[in-house]
Every structure is written in C-alpha cells, then in structure tokens.
Write a protein that holds these residues in place. Structure first.
Motif, PDB file in Angstrom:
ATOM      1  N   GLU A  92      36.099  42.824  38.064  1.00  0.00           N
ATOM      2  CA  GLU A  92      36.513  42.443  36.712  1.00  0.00           C
ATOM      3  C   GLU A  92      37.950  41.922  36.616  1.00  0.00           C
ATOM      4  N   ASP A  93      38.807  42.343  37.527  1.00  0.00           N
ATOM      5  CA  ASP A  93      40.211  41.936  37.459  1.00  0.00           C
ATOM      6  C   ASP A  93      40.531  40.762  38.382  1.00  0.00           C
ATOM      7  N   PHE A  94      39.516  40.095  38.876  1.00  0.00           N
ATOM      8  CA  PHE A  94      39.672  39.024  39.856  1.00  0.00           C
ATOM      9  C   PHE A  94      40.600  37.911  39.365  1.00  0.00           C
ATOM     10  N   ILE A  95      40.332  37.346  38.192  1.00  0.00           N
ATOM     11  CA  ILE A  95      41.141  36.235  37.686  1.00  0.00           C
ATOM     12  C   ILE A  95      42.551  36.712  37.364  1.00  0.00           C
ATOM     13  N   GLN A  96      42.656  37.879  36.752  1.00  0.00           N
ATOM     14  CA  GLN A  96      43.972  38.405  36.388  1.00  0.00           C
ATOM     15  C   GLN A  96      44.872  38.548  37.610  1.00  0.00           C
ATOM     16  N   LYS A  97      44.321  38.998  38.715  1.00  0.00           N
ATOM     17  CA  LYS A  97      45.128  39.202  39.915  1.00  0.00           C
ATOM     18  C   LYS A  97      45.571  37.870  40.522  1.00  0.00           C
ATOM     19  N   HIS A  98      44.668  36.905  40.580  1.00  0.00           N
ATOM     20  CA  HIS A  98      45.078  35.581  41.060  1.00  0.00           C
ATOM     21  C   HIS A  98      46.193  35.020  40.168  1.00  0.00           C
ATOM     22  N   TRP A  99      45.996  35.113  38.865  1.00  0.00           N
ATOM     23  CA  TRP A  99      46.957  34.579  37.899  1.00  0.00           C
ATOM     24  C   TRP A  99      48.324  35.250  38.053  1.00  0.00           C
ATOM     25  N   SER A 100      48.338  36.549  38.276  1.00  0.00           N
ATOM     26  CA  SER A 100      49.602  37.299  38.381  1.00  0.00           C
ATOM     27  C   SER A 100      50.460  36.800  39.537  1.00  0.00           C
ATOM     28  N   TYR A 101      49.820  36.480  40.663  1.00  0.00           N
ATOM     29  CA  TYR A 101      50.587  35.959  41.796  1.00  0.00           C
ATOM     30  C   TYR A 101      51.276  34.642  41.423  1.00  0.00           C
ATOM     31  N   HIS A 102      50.578  33.775  40.720  1.00  0.00           N
ATOM     32  CA  HIS A 102      51.134  32.462  40.400  1.00  0.00           C
ATOM     33  C   HIS A 102      52.200  32.542  39.299  1.00  0.00           C
ATOM     34  N   GLU A 103      52.144  33.600  38.492  1.00  0.00           N
ATOM     35  CA  GLU A 103      53.216  33.802  37.511  1.00  0.00           C
ATOM     36  C   GLU A 103      54.543  34.125  38.198  1.00  0.00           C
ATOM     37  N   LYS A 104      54.460  34.733  39.378  1.00  0.00           N
ATOM     38  CA  LYS A 104      55.662  35.148  40.101  1.00  0.00           C
ATOM     39  C   LYS A 104      56.167  34.079  41.058  1.00  0.00           C
ATOM     40  N   GLU A 105      55.277  33.231  41.580  1.00  0.00           N
ATOM     41  CA  GLU A 105      55.637  32.256  42.602  1.00  0.00           C
ATOM     42  C   GLU A 105      55.254  30.847  42.161  1.00  0.00           C
ATOM     43  N   ASP A 106      56.193  29.908  42.280  1.00  0.00           N
ATOM     44  CA  ASP A 106      55.910  28.520  41.898  1.00  0.00           C
ATOM     45  C   ASP A 106      55.087  27.783  42.946  1.00  0.00           C
ATOM     46  N   MET A 107      55.344  28.077  44.229  1.00  0.00           N
ATOM     47  CA  MET A 107      54.673  27.345  45.315  1.00  0.00           C
ATOM     48  C   MET A 107      53.868  28.329  46.156  1.00  0.00           C
ATOM     49  N   ALA A 108      52.814  28.852  45.556  1.00  0.00           N
ATOM     50  CA  ALA A 108      52.012  29.877  46.220  1.00  0.00           C
ATOM     51  C   ALA A 108      50.611  29.366  46.525  1.00  0.00           C
ATOM     52  N   VAL A 109      50.111  29.779  47.683  1.00  0.00           N
ATOM     53  CA  VAL A 109      48.696  29.653  48.033  1.00  0.00           C
ATOM     54  C   VAL A 109      48.195  31.087  48.173  1.00  0.00           C
ATOM     55  N   VAL A 110      47.315  31.508  47.280  1.00  0.00           N
ATOM     56  CA  VAL A 110      46.876  32.908  47.235  1.00  0.00           C
ATOM     57  C   VAL A 110      45.460  33.019  47.797  1.00  0.00           C
ATOM     58  N   SER A 111      45.339  33.756  48.878  1.00  0.00           N
ATOM     59  CA  SER A 111      44.036  33.922  49.535  1.00  0.00           C
ATOM     60  C   SER A 111      43.377  35.225  49.108  1.00  0.00           C
ATOM     61  N   GLY A 112      42.232  35.117  48.436  1.00  0.00           N
ATOM     62  CA  GLY A 112      41.472  36.301  48.070  1.00  0.00           C
ATOM     63  C   GLY A 112      40.679  36.858  49.233  1.00  0.00           C
ATOM     64  N   VAL A 113      40.342  36.005  50.193  1.00  0.00           N
ATOM     65  CA  VAL A 113      39.566  36.460  51.352  1.00  0.00           C
ATOM     66  C   VAL A 113      40.426  37.314  52.272  1.00  0.00           C
ATOM     67  N   PHE A 114      41.742  37.157  52.214  1.00  0.00           N
ATOM     68  CA  PHE A 114      42.624  38.001  53.005  1.00  0.00           C
ATOM     69  C   PHE A 114      42.931  39.309  52.284  1.00  0.00           C
ATOM     70  N   GLY A 115      42.221  39.576  51.196  1.00  0.00           N
ATOM     71  CA  GLY A 115      42.339  40.855  50.520  1.00  0.00           C
ATOM     72  C   GLY A 115      41.264  41.795  51.040  1.00  0.00           C
ATOM     73  N   ARG A 116      40.670  42.543  50.141  1.00  0.00           N
ATOM     74  CA  ARG A 116      39.587  43.458  50.543  1.00  0.00           C
ATOM     75  C   ARG A 116      38.273  42.697  50.418  1.00  0.00           C
ATOM     76  N   PHE A 117      37.859  42.146  51.533  1.00  0.00           N
ATOM     77  CA  PHE A 117      36.709  41.242  51.588  1.00  0.00           C
ATOM     78  C   PHE A 117      35.514  41.981  52.178  1.00  0.00           C
ATOM     79  N   HIS A 118      34.362  41.882  51.493  1.00  0.00           N
ATOM     80  CA  HIS A 118      33.161  42.605  51.913  1.00  0.00           C
ATOM     81  C   HIS A 118      31.973  41.649  52.023  1.00  0.00           C
ATOM     82  N   GLY A 119      31.019  42.049  52.820  1.00  0.00           N
ATOM     83  CA  GLY A 119      29.715  41.411  52.790  1.00  0.00           C
ATOM     84  C   GLY A 119      28.827  42.201  51.851  1.00  0.00           C
ATOM     85  N   LEU A 120      27.795  41.559  51.304  1.00  0.00           N
ATOM     86  CA  LEU A 120      26.903  42.221  50.348  1.00  0.00           C
ATOM     87  C   LEU A 120      25.488  41.708  50.531  1.00  0.00           C
TER      88      LEU A 120
END
Length: 396
Positions: A98-126
C-alpha cells in the motif's frame, strides 16, 4: 495535479496484471495525484476485454498496440503520454504494498537527480497463479511454498500430482485473489528473491558507493526517475529487441550523466511467477548484451558475463575492475601487453566466444607481465580473472 505516473507495459499477462492493478487501488498515496498508464503490446490473451471498461479510483489510461513493438518502444510511449513529475516503471506482474508510491515519491522529494530501484529493496517471488506450462523446476520449487495453502493442501500430496492436474486441466489455477490482497494472505505464497541484491547493498550501502555498476539497479520492473531527466538522458533504445538490457543500457546513461542510484530498501514488491522459455531468453540476452557493450565499449559491461556464467560474483568483478584501473594509473607505460590482453579478453567475453588462446605473438611477454603482477600481490582479483584465459573454453 498528477505527481506520479506509473507506466506498465504488458504482453499476455492479463491475470497477473489484474492483481497488480488492484494492488495499486489500495495505495495510501492520494489517488488524484497519480495515474496508471498500461501499454498493451499486442496481447492475444484478451487483455483488452478486461481493461477497456476498467474504472479504478485513480486516473487510468489503456493504450493498445496492434502489433508487438517491444518493451523499449512501449515504455517510450508511456513516457511521452505521462503527466507526472515522477515516473515509476512497473512490470505487469509486479504486485506492490500500500505504501509503494509514497515511498518512491519520498526519495524524489529529497533528491533532485535520483534513480530509485524498488527491486533492490525487499524483493520477493510470488506464486499467485499456477500455470500448466510451468517448467519442471518451477513446479518443484513452488510446491513446498504453496502446499500450506488450503486449496493445495487438501488436494495434492506432491509437486508431481499438482503438475499432472494442471496439465490435464489446461488452464491456470489462481491462488491469490482480491481478498488475499485485502488481508495480506498472499504473502503465504511468497519467497525471497533478493539474490545478490541485499549483499551488494550491505557492502556498498544503499547508494552503491564504490560499486562500478550501480546501473544494474535500473531494473525496469520497478524503478523510478523524474520525467525531466529524459530531456538529458534520452529514451529507451528501441534497437534492443526481445529480452534484456534495454533497461540497464538506459541506466548506464543515467550513470554517465551523474545521477545518484538509490536502493529503495524499504520498498516491498512481489514478482508473480510465470512460465518462461529459458532457451529463447538466453539467445536474446546474449544478443542484447553484445549490443550494449558495442554501443558503449566499457569493459566493465563485458566483465559482467563472468557473473552470468558463474565464475565470479559482482564483488569480485568490481574489485578486478578497480585493480585494472589502479594498474593503469600505477604503471601508465608498463605492462602494455597485459593491458592489451585484458581488452581482448573482455571483447571475447562480450561476444560469448571461447577464450582459446592469447595473442600468440605476445605469449612470452604476457606470461612475464602476469608473473610479475602476481609477485607484486597488489592486483589479486585482476590476476585471477586473467588466469581464466588458461581455461580453453568457458561455459558461454
């Protein structure tokens, strides 16, 4: 005002996509501030029937390509249509919390030139959906994970029984539905898929400092950048066809332009497992890797083959490249044969050709350089990599 655009290319994944879109309906981020753009790249499974009347609580656009144009072209179309300041690239089979978009957005609020990788977070198979066309390894792998679920526990005593049932049934068996997403019970069919990612973050930190290949975190299944960055970096290269490397190649251009790569350690996502053809993927993967190398001529790109064929891990490859750069700086006018041999070795790696000989006219000089550097003891990983040349045929 739209702040975030989520771009999802899809091809014949209607069942997985339906779950992924429903997970986006549960986002805590204000629904009026994000949009979802699905580019259907010529699906033949009836995706359009499901989506043409789809009315989620967020702004939604469905674009249908009559013919399959490829991942790069589909994502580029999404970029051109996007209204958000931040673009999140998401694969059709990625289910998020549920907090997926909020977390991506928060990184970009702090950094102007950021590439944020969600796969390098807690990534699972399902294993949300079990397919008759899963390969033998997938059935063997999924059974211990899903056998605790009521639908499986009551009916199947082994992976063989499950695979036989599905093959007779000739259609997928869905284990995860909307209710499972609502109460988070879908996690019972999940497993960790972090592989090397967590190890790299623990060694180099979430910004991958000191790592020569931070661009490998640009995995378009779950990565975000600001839209304005494409004015500088350019779009996905549409000459990459089939599977692999169109995302890393774009990530490499972000790297060349000085962007900061951030591993979103707190971003949780789930890859819904689906049938794959490893033989087709392998051929496309090799072709696209060579295209990537030939476009940029960076020997680090070629050296990643050593990871793919299981001879070196990313840390060892990074250290070897570090040592090569140090050797070049320490001895600008010495060990020229060794440096030339290193370049040739990387060329042949990128081409997936056997390392079957040295420069024949330089054999004596190479061995002399190699023995000298080995005695110095200052370049152990580089020496180890160059010794692979003595293996007459690498497992390409």
């Amino acid at each position: 005002m739209i702040d975030v655009s989520i771009i999802i290319p899809t091809y014949n994944k209607k069942r997985h996509l339906r779950l992924s879109l429903y997970a986006l309906e549960k986002q805590t981020f204000d629904h009026s501030r994000f949009e979802v753009i699905v580019i259907d790249d010529g699906s033949t499974d009836g995706t359009w029937r499901r989506l043409r009347k789809y009315k989620p609580p967020y702004p939604f656009r469905y674009i249908r390509n009559i013919k399959n144009t490829g991942r790069a072209a589909s994502r580029n179309k999404g970029i051109q249509l996007a209204r958000g300041r931040v673009l999140i690239f998401l694969d059709a089979e990625i289910l998020v919390e549920e907090d997926f978009i909020q977390k991506h957005w928060s990184y970009h609020e702090k950094e102007d030139m950021a590439v944020v990788s969600g796969v390098f977070g807690r990534f699972h198979g399902l294993y949300s959906i079990l397919h008759p066309s899963f390969n033998r390894w997938q059935f063997k792998h999924c059974y211990p994970i899903v056998r605790k679920m009521p639908l499986i526990r009551k009916r199947f005593r082994s992976s063989v029984g499950l695979s036989r049932y599905l093959k007779r049934r000739k259609k997928p068996l869905q284990l995860v539905g909307r209710r499972s997403i609502d109460n988070h019970r879908y996690t019972r069919a999940a497993f960790s898929k972090s592989y090397y990612l967590e190890h790299l973050v623990s060694r180099y930190g979430p910004e991958l400092r000191g790592f020569h290949f931070p661009w490998i975190s640009f995995l378009s299944g779950n990565v975000s950048v600001k839209k304005e960055s494409f004015d500088t970096v350019g779009l996905f290269d549409e000459s990459f066809k089939g599977y692999g490397f169109e995302d890393w190649e774009l990530g490499y251009r972000y790297f060349l332009n000085g962007y900061k790569f951030i591993a979103g350690e707190n971003i949780v996502s789930y890859h819904q497992e689906h049938p794959v053809n490893p033989n087709t993927r392998s051929r496309e993967h090799k072709t696209n890797h060579l295209r990537f190398f030939e476009k940029h001529r960076d020997y680090g790109i070629a050296m990643l083959v050593l990871y793919e064929i299981g001879l070196k891990n990313y840390v060892e490859i990074n250290q070897a490249l570090d040592e090569y750069y140090r050797l070049r700086d320490d001895f600008p006018d010495k060990y020229m044969t060794y440096k030339a041999s290193f370049h040739r070795f990387c060329e042949r790696l990128a081409q997936r050709k056997a390392i079957d000989d040295h420069f024949s006219e330089y054999d004596v000089a190479f061995e002399s350089d190699h023995s000298d550097l080995k005695r110095l003891g200052r370049y152990p990983q580089l020496v180890s990599v160059m010794e692979l040349q003595d293996r007459k045929r690498l497992p390409m």
